[in-house]
Design a protein around this motif. Structure first.
Motif, mmCIF file in Angstrom:
data_model
loop_
_atom_site.group_PDB
_atom_site.id
_atom_site.type_symbol
_atom_site.label_atom_id
_atom_site.label_comp_id
_atom_site.label_asym_id
_atom_site.label_seq_id
_atom_site.Cartn_x
_atom_site.Cartn_y
_atom_site.Cartn_z
ATOM 1 N N PRO A 1 -47.662 36.630 -48.779
ATOM 2 C CA PRO A 1 -48.744 35.876 -48.128
ATOM 3 C C PRO A 1 -49.814 35.466 -49.135
ATOM 4 N N LYS A 2 -50.758 34.673 -48.645
ATOM 5 C CA LYS A 2 -51.775 34.089 -49.510
ATOM 6 C C LYS A 2 -52.759 35.131 -50.056
ATOM 7 N N ASP A 3 -52.935 36.231 -49.299
ATOM 8 C CA ASP A 3 -53.921 37.267 -49.659
ATOM 9 C C ASP A 3 -53.930 37.576 -51.143
ATOM 10 N N GLY A 4 -55.070 37.425 -51.752
ATOM 11 C CA GLY A 4 -55.233 37.849 -53.134
ATOM 12 C C GLY A 4 -54.471 37.008 -54.136
ATOM 13 N N TYR A 5 -53.987 35.837 -53.727
ATOM 14 C CA TYR A 5 -53.199 35.006 -54.633
ATOM 15 C C TYR A 5 -54.088 34.190 -55.557
ATOM 16 N N VAL A 6 -53.889 34.357 -56.835
ATOM 17 C CA VAL A 6 -54.590 33.523 -57.815
ATOM 18 C C VAL A 6 -53.502 32.741 -58.554
ATOM 19 N N PRO A 7 -53.414 31.421 -58.351
ATOM 20 C CA PRO A 7 -52.332 30.656 -58.985
ATOM 21 C C PRO A 7 -52.317 30.899 -60.493
ATOM 22 N N GLY A 8 -51.118 31.071 -61.032
ATOM 23 C CA GLY A 8 -50.975 31.276 -62.469
ATOM 24 C C GLY A 8 -51.106 32.721 -62.895
ATOM 25 N N GLU A 9 -51.558 33.589 -62.002
ATOM 26 C CA GLU A 9 -51.733 34.981 -62.407
ATOM 27 C C GLU A 9 -50.750 35.922 -61.741
ATOM 28 N N SER A 10 -49.830 35.387 -60.953
ATOM 29 C CA SER A 10 -48.860 36.289 -60.348
ATOM 30 C C SER A 10 -47.463 35.854 -60.760
ATOM 31 N N LYS A 11 -46.550 36.799 -60.661
ATOM 32 C CA LYS A 11 -45.172 36.514 -61.035
ATOM 33 C C LYS A 11 -44.331 36.433 -59.770
ATOM 34 N N ILE B 1 -60.527 49.769 -44.424
ATOM 35 C CA ILE B 1 -61.411 50.510 -43.526
ATOM 36 C C ILE B 1 -61.995 49.578 -42.468
ATOM 37 N N ASP B 2 -61.635 48.289 -42.583
ATOM 38 C CA ASP B 2 -62.061 47.314 -41.591
ATOM 39 C C ASP B 2 -60.878 46.338 -41.485
ATOM 40 N N PRO B 3 -60.359 46.097 -40.265
ATOM 41 C CA PRO B 3 -59.135 45.278 -40.154
ATOM 42 C C PRO B 3 -59.294 43.874 -40.732
ATOM 43 N N SER B 4 -60.534 43.385 -40.825
ATOM 44 C CA SER B 4 -60.708 42.019 -41.309
ATOM 45 C C SER B 4 -60.880 41.951 -42.825
ATOM 46 N N GLN B 5 -60.877 43.118 -43.468
ATOM 47 C CA GLN B 5 -61.034 43.146 -44.925
ATOM 48 C C GLN B 5 -59.946 42.330 -45.611
ATOM 49 N N HIS B 6 -60.317 41.580 -46.616
ATOM 50 C CA HIS B 6 -59.338 40.752 -47.315
ATOM 51 C C HIS B 6 -58.399 41.588 -48.166
ATOM 52 N N ASP B 7 -58.970 42.401 -49.061
ATOM 53 C CA ASP B 7 -58.145 43.227 -49.938
ATOM 54 C C ASP B 7 -58.175 44.679 -49.480
ATOM 55 N N ARG C 1 -63.510 58.611 -38.537
ATOM 56 C CA ARG C 1 -63.506 57.212 -38.957
ATOM 57 C C ARG C 1 -62.120 56.603 -38.807
ATOM 58 N N MET C 2 -62.097 55.257 -38.672
ATOM 59 C CA MET C 2 -60.830 54.547 -38.501
ATOM 60 C C MET C 2 -60.346 54.009 -39.855
ATOM 61 N N VAL C 3 -59.043 54.136 -40.060
ATOM 62 C CA VAL C 3 -58.434 53.524 -41.239
ATOM 63 C C VAL C 3 -57.264 52.674 -40.741
ATOM 64 N N TYR C 4 -57.091 51.455 -41.339
ATOM 65 C CA TYR C 4 -56.125 50.485 -40.814
ATOM 66 C C TYR C 4 -54.938 50.306 -41.746
ATOM 67 N N LEU C 5 -53.723 50.447 -41.158
ATOM 68 C CA LEU C 5 -52.498 50.228 -41.928
ATOM 69 C C LEU C 5 -52.078 48.766 -41.845
ATOM 70 N N THR C 6 -52.376 48.091 -40.712
ATOM 71 C CA THR C 6 -52.213 46.643 -40.583
ATOM 72 C C THR C 6 -53.474 46.172 -39.865
ATOM 73 N N ASP C 7 -53.530 44.886 -39.534
ATOM 74 C CA ASP C 7 -54.765 44.438 -38.868
ATOM 75 C C ASP C 7 -54.882 45.000 -37.449
ATOM 76 N N LYS C 8 -53.749 45.488 -36.880
ATOM 77 C CA LYS C 8 -53.826 46.077 -35.538
ATOM 78 C C LYS C 8 -53.710 47.593 -35.554
ATOM 79 N N ALA C 9 -52.852 48.096 -36.449
ATOM 80 C CA ALA C 9 -52.563 49.524 -36.423
ATOM 81 C C ALA C 9 -53.646 50.322 -37.125
ATOM 82 N N GLY C 10 -54.603 50.839 -36.337
ATOM 83 C CA GLY C 10 -55.640 51.690 -36.902
ATOM 84 C C GLY C 10 -55.446 53.117 -36.435
#
Lengths: 432, 412
Positions: free
Chosen positions: A65-75, B111-117, B190-199
């Motif tokens: 998926p797109k998450d964390g994708y930086v073009p040119g920096e992934s293999k 620690i938040d389902p909407s977290q990007h990384d 506290r809640m920890v999330y394995l996917t955006d739904k599974a906490g």
């Protein structure tokens, strides 16, 4: 003349027996260590399919998926999903091609009793065995029709045929795999590419080779699970065909540069199409050839490289040591040299005499080094690493040992010999 | 001693090449040995990485998969009941992976389902009775209770359909993971999330539990245990806790009991936890062994080189030594002369060796992800080489001291 130098050198070496032994021993240790580690490196970086590896390519794409994708920096990823593998396979853009997955099958001979056992099983498609040049003793590979139908057929390795059928022609006999009957259609002769390039990213790297080869769909139908499954989100790995998981390799045979360029274009086009359909988000693709793929996978462990580096450092110190000792010895013989020069020996003759002495040390060191290398490799063969059993000296390493030994000794002898022939005769003849 | 330095330096200047060679040899040895000893230390640190489990009391048994059509969950419960009956067994667990087992199942945690990384990647242990059997201590909160458990296939199905009912709702995590997720805060509740739904809610904190693929110290203890009933399958293992002296007997008896219950099942793995650790760190141990061998060989060769050269110098200078003795130098003076000479050469070698050691370390750092060589290794290496030099030169120097003054009067 050479005979005379030899005589002089032997006499000189014999006069300082302890010192000569030390020099030979040190040189031999350094050479032994170098050759042992080089043999391991060579084994690990060898070509598993000489003559064919340059035409085998391994397409890679990235379905993440797109998450964390930086073009040119992934293999791109190592393996393919079922969906992509089948799409690329069905497009049939290469001369020959095969899908590969590796798992563990429960094997049981149909007629003979005895406990079932587990063995590595390659799930693949019809062209795999012909493409990699696997030699058949009996029968042959299955057909593309068998692939499509998921026919219960199997090709077994020679060693398994020996174990199960006593080495007889077993084509047409039945083998139980994971509790289902499979008909033997082929028996391989010895086939064990080292490393097992097709299995490296699938969970295995060295060893005897695989026991059974069977059609991918048939394998999946009898619940043969791949060793290596990598999913980018939570997934049901019971249903790998629909899961967001990568577990298949695709090998394609491309005869020339034009075909490679074409295939790469096709691969890029496929990824663009998937991005347009919203399935993919990442544009990276790769098409390494077999040897490049092995390098990408770091087939040679860092430890082996480090050991080889250490061994060369060691040899360097041993050579420095030998130079020092030869030099000290030669300076001590200034009087002898002075006498020989005064009696008419040319500088060249003196130089030659000392080089012959160094060469004798080198050859002796090489011979003993060979013994040390054999000892070292014997030690490695008794280690439990997967490649251990394959660690041996072949003829070229044998010759190489002597070249290294002779070169090291000659380099070591150069400075002392040069100093020796620079000795002016007159001052040495005066009573000290 | 100081009076000797002048003559020594002027003598060495006349043997410039030989002296330089010896200095070079000592320097190379110093550089390689310093780095090799550092590498050995690194490997040994790894080999001794703590697991946080009762390693001397555990055995692992792994079986092949069941024939189709059998109920895997019922079989797992039967197996565990059977294993509990084996004499000497104190506790039985089923798990999808074992600490230091190598292959692993991991989750990206948010620690938040909407977290990007994700905040951390942690080993995900699934199974029953794990903390008790592994012998890891609960430092806060409660254990996983029977009411927390769900069947693994129900959970997987819920996950596939994107539903939350059927998923486990609680988990226990390690202290290291809690500290990574919520630094300095109370993790319980506290809640920890394995996917955006599974906490899942953290109900307990474990002291320690190492992951199966612990390659780096910083993340080695990131682990979470989810309350799932696992079926008897080829990827699952039974862990048995027993007394250290009973391990082999319990292992054999347990395998026999399982075979008796179902002769068709294949035992794919049976080993003590000590063996698990041994296998996991095998290459590190081998590498450390190789490095020790290389260090010994290097020091030996260098020492022999010093002996050889010193012997030559002694025999070359017999007349000079005789003259000095005739002019009143004592044996101790001669001995000290050669010792000082060796000390000077070793010092030059060590100084050059330090620079080389540092350079070699920089090279290794660039190619093999090694940390910087701690400064303490350098004086230790220097001391070792000074000692080595003095020991090596002692024999030749004593022989030099034995040279009688009368030599001075003989023509060479």
């Amino acid at each position: 003349m050479f005979g005379y130098y030899l005589q002089l050198a032997l006499r000189s070496l014999g006069r300082n027996r302890v010192l000569t032994t030390l020099m030979v021993l040190a040189l031999a240790l350094g050479i032994g260590a170098c050759i042992t580690t080089l043999a391991v490196l060579r084994l690990l970086s060898g070509d598993p399919l000489p003559g064919r590896s340059a035409q085998l390519y391994y397409p890679q794409i990235d379905p993440y998926p797109k998450d964390g994708y930086v073009p040119g920096e992934s293999k791109p990823q190592e393996n393919l999903t079922w969906v992509d593998a089948n799409e690329l396979f069905a497009a049939h853009r290469a001369q020959r091609q095969a899908l590969v997955a590796l798992g563990s099958a429960k094997i049981q001979p149909r007629d003979a009793g005895g406990r079932p056992f587990f063995g590595d099983a390659v799930m693949t498609t019809a062209e795999f065995l012909p493409m990699v040049g696997a030699p058949f003793r009996y029968g042959g590979a299955w057909s593309a029709a068998d692939d499509a139908a998921g026919a219960r057929v199997v090709v077994i390795a020679g060693f398994l045929n020996q174990k199960l059928f006593g080495g007889a022609n077993s084509v047409g006999r039945t083998l139980r795999l994971n509790g289902h009957d499979f008909r033997v259609v082929g028996v391989l002769d010895r086939f064990s590419p080292q490393p097992r390039f097709y299995a490296i990213n699938l969970g295995r790297s060295y060893g005897d080779g695989d026991g059974v080869f069977l059609p991918l769909r048939a394998g999946r139908a009898v619940k043969l699970d791949p060793y290596s499954v990598s999913c980018w989100e939570a997934a049901d790995i019971e249903h790998l065909e629909t899961a967001p998981c990568m577990w298949l390799g695709l090998w394609v045979e491309l005869p020339d540069a034009a075909a490679v360029a074409n295939y790469k274009r096709f691969l890029d086009g496929y990824v663009r199409e998937q991005i347009a359909r919203g399935r993919f988000h990442r544009t990276d693709t790769a098409l390494p050839d077999l040897m490049q793929w092995l390098r990408d996978e770091n087939v040679v462990p860092d430890d082996a490289r480090l050991q080889a580096g250490l061994a060369f450092g060691f040899l360097l110190i041993c050579v420095t040591n030998t130079i020092g000792l030869l030099l000290a010895k030669c300076l001590r013989r200034s009087r002898e040299i002075g006498v020989r020069r005064a009696l008419g020996a040319t500088r060249g003759a003196i130089f030659g005499q000392f080089m012959v002495e160094a060469a004798i040390v080198g050859l002796a060191g090489g011979l003993l080094g060979l013994v040390f290398a054999e000892l070292g490799l014997w030690g490695i063969r008794h280690q439990p690493a997967e490649y251990a059993e394959l660690a041996r000296l072949d003829l070229s390493m044998f010759v190489f040992t002597f070249i290294v030994a002779l070169l090291s000794a000659l380099v070591a002898g150069l400075l002392p010999a040069w100093r020796a022939c620079a000795v002016a005769p007159a001052p040495q003849l005066k009573s000290a | 001693m100081s009076t000797d330095i002048g003559p020594i330096v002027s003598t060495l200047r006349r043997h410039r090449t030989t002296a330089w060679l010896l200095v070079l040899e000592i320097a190379l040895t110093c550089a390689i040995v310093c780095n090799a000893v550092f590498l050995i230390g690194q490997r040994l640190d790894r080999v001794n990485m703590p697991s946080g489990v009762a390693e001397q009391e555990l055995v692992q048994i792994q079986l092949g998969d069941l024939a189709a059509g059998k109920d895997r969950y019922a079989r797992a419960q039967e197996d565990m009941a059977l294993l509990r009956q084996v004499p000497g067994v104190q506790s039985v667990a089923i798990t999808n992976q074992v600490p230091f087992g190598g292959s692993s199942s991991n989750s990206n945690l948010r620690i938040d389902p909407s977290q990007h990384d994700p905040v951390a990647n942690a080993a995900t242990y699934l199974g029953e009775n794990l903390p008790q059997t592994l012998g890891t201590r609960l430092v806060a909160g409660r254990k996983l209770a029977p009411g927390d458990y769900v069947n693994a296939d129900v959970a997987v199905d819920a996950l596939n359909r994107g539903r939350t009912e059927g998923l486990p709702t609680v988990a226990v995590i390690t202290r290291a993971l809690a500290e990574r997720l919520w630094p300095g805060q109370e993790p319980l509740g506290r809640m920890v999330y394995l996917t955006d739904k599974a906490g899942v809610r953290v109900v307990g904190v474990l002291d320690t539990l190492v992951r199966p693929n612990a390659y780096r110290d910083a993340t080695a203890q990131y682990a979470v245990i989810l309350p799932l009933h696992m079926g008897a399958d080829k990827d699952e293992s039974y862990l048995l806790r027993t007394r250290p002296q009973d391990r082999q007997r319990v292992l054999a008896a347990a395998v026999a009991a399982l075979h008796k219950a179902d002769p068709q099942r294949v035992v794919t793995r049976k080993r003590t936890f000590a063996e698990v650790r041994q296998e996991f760190f095998r290459s590190d141990r081998e590498m450390a062994g190789t490095l020790v061998g290389v260090c010994i060989a290097l020091l030996t060769v260098t020492a022999l080189g010093i002996v050889g050269l010193a012997s030559f110098w002694v025999s070359q200078r017999r007349r000079t030594i005789g003259v000095r003795r005739a002019l009143g130098a004592t044996r101790a003076d001669i001995l000290r002369y050669f010792q000082t000479e060796n000390f000077l050469l070793a010092t030059a070698g060590i100084v050059l060796g330090m620079v080389l050691a540092y350079g070699l370390n920089l090279f290794l750092m660039a190619h093999y992800e090694l940390p910087r060589l701690p400064i303490g290794y350098l004086p230790a290496g220097a001391l070792a080489l000074w000692l080595l030099g003095q020991l090596a030169v002692l024999g030749p120097a004593l022989r030099a001291a034995e040279v009688p003054p009368v030599v001075a009067t003989r023509s060479a």
